[in-house]
Design a protein around this motif. Structure first.
Motif, PDB file in Angstrom:
ATOM      1  N   HIS A  25      -9.583  47.346 -59.803  1.00 17.09           N
ATOM      2  CA  HIS A  25      -9.855  46.525 -57.765  1.00 17.09           C
ATOM      3  C   HIS A  25     -10.881  48.008 -58.295  1.00 17.09           C
ATOM      4  O   HIS A  25     -11.081  48.749 -58.803  1.00 17.09           O
ATOM      5  CB  HIS A  25      -9.089  47.134 -57.322  1.00 17.09           C
ATOM      6  CG  HIS A  25      -8.400  48.396 -56.910  1.00 17.09           C
ATOM      7  ND1 HIS A  25      -7.283  48.935 -57.728  1.00 17.09           N
ATOM      8  CD2 HIS A  25      -8.961  49.266 -56.043  1.00 17.09           C
ATOM      9  CE1 HIS A  25      -7.443  50.743 -56.971  1.00 17.09           C
ATOM     10  NE2 HIS A  25      -8.618  50.893 -56.481  1.00 17.09           N
ATOM     11  N   HIS A  27     -13.309  49.246 -54.559  1.00 18.04           N
ATOM     12  CA  HIS A  27     -12.652  49.353 -53.679  1.00 18.04           C
ATOM     13  C   HIS A  27     -13.868  49.769 -52.832  1.00 18.04           C
ATOM     14  O   HIS A  27     -14.536  50.836 -53.163  1.00 18.04           O
ATOM     15  CB  HIS A  27     -11.843  50.624 -53.180  1.00 18.04           C
ATOM     16  CG  HIS A  27     -11.174  50.716 -52.326  1.00 18.04           C
ATOM     17  ND1 HIS A  27      -9.812  51.735 -52.836  1.00 18.04           N
ATOM     18  CD2 HIS A  27     -11.185  49.930 -50.850  1.00 18.04           C
ATOM     19  CE1 HIS A  27      -9.244  52.092 -51.271  1.00 18.04           C
ATOM     20  NE2 HIS A  27     -10.206  50.926 -50.386  1.00 18.04           N
ATOM     21  N   SER A  63      -6.956  47.689 -44.705  1.00 19.25           N
ATOM     22  CA  SER A  63      -7.420  48.053 -45.610  1.00 19.25           C
ATOM     23  C   SER A  63      -6.519  46.406 -45.853  1.00 19.25           C
ATOM     24  O   SER A  63      -5.653  46.273 -45.172  1.00 19.25           O
ATOM     25  CB  SER A  63      -6.787  48.809 -46.938  1.00 19.25           C
ATOM     26  OG  SER A  63      -7.623  48.902 -47.491  1.00 19.25           O
ATOM     27  N   VAL A  65      -6.844  43.511 -49.431  1.00 18.67           N
ATOM     28  CA  VAL A  65      -6.705  43.228 -50.798  1.00 18.67           C
ATOM     29  C   VAL A  65      -6.671  41.681 -51.215  1.00 18.67           C
ATOM     30  O   VAL A  65      -6.096  41.082 -49.960  1.00 18.67           O
ATOM     31  CB  VAL A  65      -5.261  44.186 -51.924  1.00 18.67           C
ATOM     32  CG1 VAL A  65      -5.842  43.481 -53.050  1.00 18.67           C
ATOM     33  CG2 VAL A  65      -5.478  45.599 -50.937  1.00 18.67           C
ATOM     34  N   VAL A  74     -10.911  45.448 -52.827  1.00 19.61           N
ATOM     35  CA  VAL A  74      -9.960  45.933 -51.160  1.00 19.61           C
ATOM     36  C   VAL A  74     -11.466  46.395 -50.098  1.00 19.61           C
ATOM     37  O   VAL A  74     -12.002  46.798 -50.974  1.00 19.61           O
ATOM     38  CB  VAL A  74      -9.333  47.417 -52.245  1.00 19.61           C
ATOM     39  CG1 VAL A  74      -8.827  48.209 -51.170  1.00 19.61           C
ATOM     40  CG2 VAL A  74      -7.920  47.151 -53.325  1.00 19.61           C
ATOM     41  N   SER A  76     -11.621  48.680 -47.163  1.00 20.01           N
ATOM     42  CA  SER A  76     -11.290  49.488 -45.599  1.00 20.01           C
ATOM     43  C   SER A  76     -12.727  50.037 -45.160  1.00 20.01           C
ATOM     44  O   SER A  76     -13.479  50.076 -45.555  1.00 20.01           O
ATOM     45  CB  SER A  76     -10.402  51.102 -46.990  1.00 20.01           C
ATOM     46  OG  SER A  76      -9.598  50.318 -47.773  1.00 20.01           O
ATOM     47  N   PHE A 159       0.160  45.430 -54.079  1.00 25.57           N
ATOM     48  CA  PHE A 159      -0.539  46.498 -53.787  1.00 25.57           C
ATOM     49  C   PHE A 159      -0.897  47.759 -53.802  1.00 25.57           C
ATOM     50  O   PHE A 159      -0.801  49.236 -55.192  1.00 25.57           O
ATOM     51  CB  PHE A 159      -2.068  45.969 -53.192  1.00 25.57           C
ATOM     52  CG  PHE A 159      -2.969  47.096 -53.624  1.00 25.57           C
ATOM     53  CD1 PHE A 159      -4.131  46.742 -54.776  1.00 25.57           C
ATOM     54  CD2 PHE A 159      -3.793  48.305 -52.883  1.00 25.57           C
ATOM     55  CE1 PHE A 159      -4.649  47.705 -55.139  1.00 25.57           C
ATOM     56  CE2 PHE A 159      -4.873  48.810 -53.023  1.00 25.57           C
ATOM     57  CZ  PHE A 159      -5.408  48.645 -54.217  1.00 25.57           C
ATOM     58  N   TYR A 163       1.443  48.913 -47.849  1.00 30.89           N
ATOM     59  CA  TYR A 163       0.553  47.539 -48.368  1.00 30.89           C
ATOM     60  C   TYR A 163       1.559  46.665 -47.796  1.00 30.89           C
ATOM     61  O   TYR A 163       2.414  46.948 -48.533  1.00 30.89           O
ATOM     62  CB  TYR A 163      -0.364  47.493 -49.414  1.00 30.89           C
ATOM     63  CG  TYR A 163      -2.141  48.114 -49.358  1.00 30.89           C
ATOM     64  CD1 TYR A 163      -2.902  47.198 -48.868  1.00 30.89           C
ATOM     65  CD2 TYR A 163      -2.130  49.283 -49.672  1.00 30.89           C
ATOM     66  CE1 TYR A 163      -3.943  47.705 -49.187  1.00 30.89           C
ATOM     67  CE2 TYR A 163      -3.023  50.155 -48.807  1.00 30.89           C
ATOM     68  CZ  TYR A 163      -4.290  49.419 -48.878  1.00 30.89           C
ATOM     69  OH  TYR A 163      -5.594  49.809 -48.848  1.00 30.89           O
TER      70      TYR A 163
END
Length: 374
Positions: A25, A27, A63, A65, A74, A76, A159, A163
């Protein structure tokens, strides 16, 4: 961070000890996670699949996803001003904090990289919930960016712990996978980070562009492309070169307040359809001078796509010994002229559009001039 130099492997040796499988991922740390999520959902066609925040017991940050094909972002943002996310956003604006990489053994990945000179961000750790155990470790790279090693073999959650799943229908634009991610570093630091990726991460150099390849009358940059042994993970590294005016790399470094991820290139199987949808959704792209398209058929030769449609969508085309590629670059994703997106479709070519550099730079410089930063 100390990168070993004495007795280091030759830059050409292949030593893919990390056995990276993919980019797990990307972020992003941002100022407003909900609004940024909405942007990726409605403009780029990413599907929101998970959420963490106050409602899930996370008191520190919100956050989201999102996924499109094999791409996972992701997003946040902090709840309060004392958060590390808030501090990061104050300095950099919205930006990429972590590039997470899938491995089978996070302890081995952390041990191997830190023994070779990488600086630990956190040692191997486990997070558990009713879905199983998620294992991660992390090292620091350029600027404040991290490489996070992720092992999901024993985790089946949406995730990560804290989450919960989301079910929000999305209209896909066809973005399928991360093709490459580009880092901008300070003048004189490109080779340092090339050596880091070789010695610490086991990558090898794929391509090298100097200021003769990537330059205009006013600005220039130098770039080296590093890739892991399987070729699945590619990280070009850019640094500015001397020019008459401020280059796009210098502009990025000035407004991001240091090194960071310049852009994420995402692949599609049908760039014309993807671009049609992205433009309809309001995503803004750079436009090269029309003269570029007058010369294109002679320079590129026959391609499968309609040249009139290519011109209409502002898509760039380049060819090498192995085939051709089509690519297009967005304008910056936020008010600061920092991170942007590339959309790319490959037809055999493993290159990065060397034949488009001059036209692209001229388009970038027109944008810089409008901002008063050239």
């Amino acid at each position: 961070m100390t990168v070993p130099t004495n007795g280091a492997r030759a830059i050409t040796e292949e030593a893919d000890f990390l056995q990276l499988k993919a980019i797990d991922h990307v972020h992003w740390w941002v100022g407003n996670a909900k609004q940024t999520m909405y942007y990726w959902w409605k403009a780029f066609g990413f599907k929101p699949v998970a959420y963490s925040g106050l409602e899930t017991g996370n008191r520190q940050f919100a956050s989201y996803v999102l996924e499109s094909g094999k791409i996972r972002f992701v997003i946040s943002a902090a709840y309060g001003p004392s958060s590390e996310i808030a501090a990061h956003h104050l300095v950099h604006g919205d930006g990429i904090k972590a590039i997470a990489l899938t491995v089978d053994d996070v302890e081995k990945a952390w041990r191997e990289t830190t023994q070779r000179g990488g600086k630990s961000a956190w040692a191997p750790r486990e997070e558990a919930d009713e879905y199983g155990v998620l294992r991660t470790s992390a090292i620091q790279i350029y600027g404040e960016v991290l490489h996070v090693f992720v092992d999901r073999n024993d985790y089946r959650g949406p995730f990560a712990p804290s989450y919960r799943p989301l079910d929000m229908p999305a209209q896909s634009t066809g973005l399928a996978a991360v093709d490459h991610m580009v880092g901008n570093v300070q003048l004189g630091k490109m080779n340092y980070w090339v050596n880091f990726y070789h010695q610490v991460m086991g990558f090898r150099q794929l391509l090298h562009f100097d200021d003769q390849d990537i330059s205009t009358e006013y600005s220039a940059l130098m770039s080296k492309v590093m890739q892991n042994g399987s070729g699945r993970v590619k990280f070009p590294i850019n640094e500015p070169a001397e020019g008459k005016r401020k280059s796009q790399i210098e502009e990025y470094l000035d407004y991001y307040m240091g090194p960071g991820v310049q852009h994420v290139a995402m692949s599609t199987g049908d760039i014309l359809a993807t671009m049609s949808q992205l433009r309809a959704n309001g995503v803004e792209f750079l436009r090269v001078p029309d003269a570029y398209y007058d010369q294109l058929p002679e320079r590129i030769g026959k391609i499968d796509e309609d040249m009139a449609a290519i011109r209409e969508m502002g898509i760039l085309v380049d060819r090498d010994d192995e085939g051709y590629l089509l690519q297009v670059f967005s304008r910056p994703l936020q008010d600061r002229p920092t991170a942007f997106i590339e959309v790319i479709e490959r037809h055999g070519s493993r290159g990065f559009g060397k034949g488009n550099f001059k036209a692209l730079f001229e388009a970038l410089e027109m944008e810089q001039e409008r901002r008063g930063n050239l």
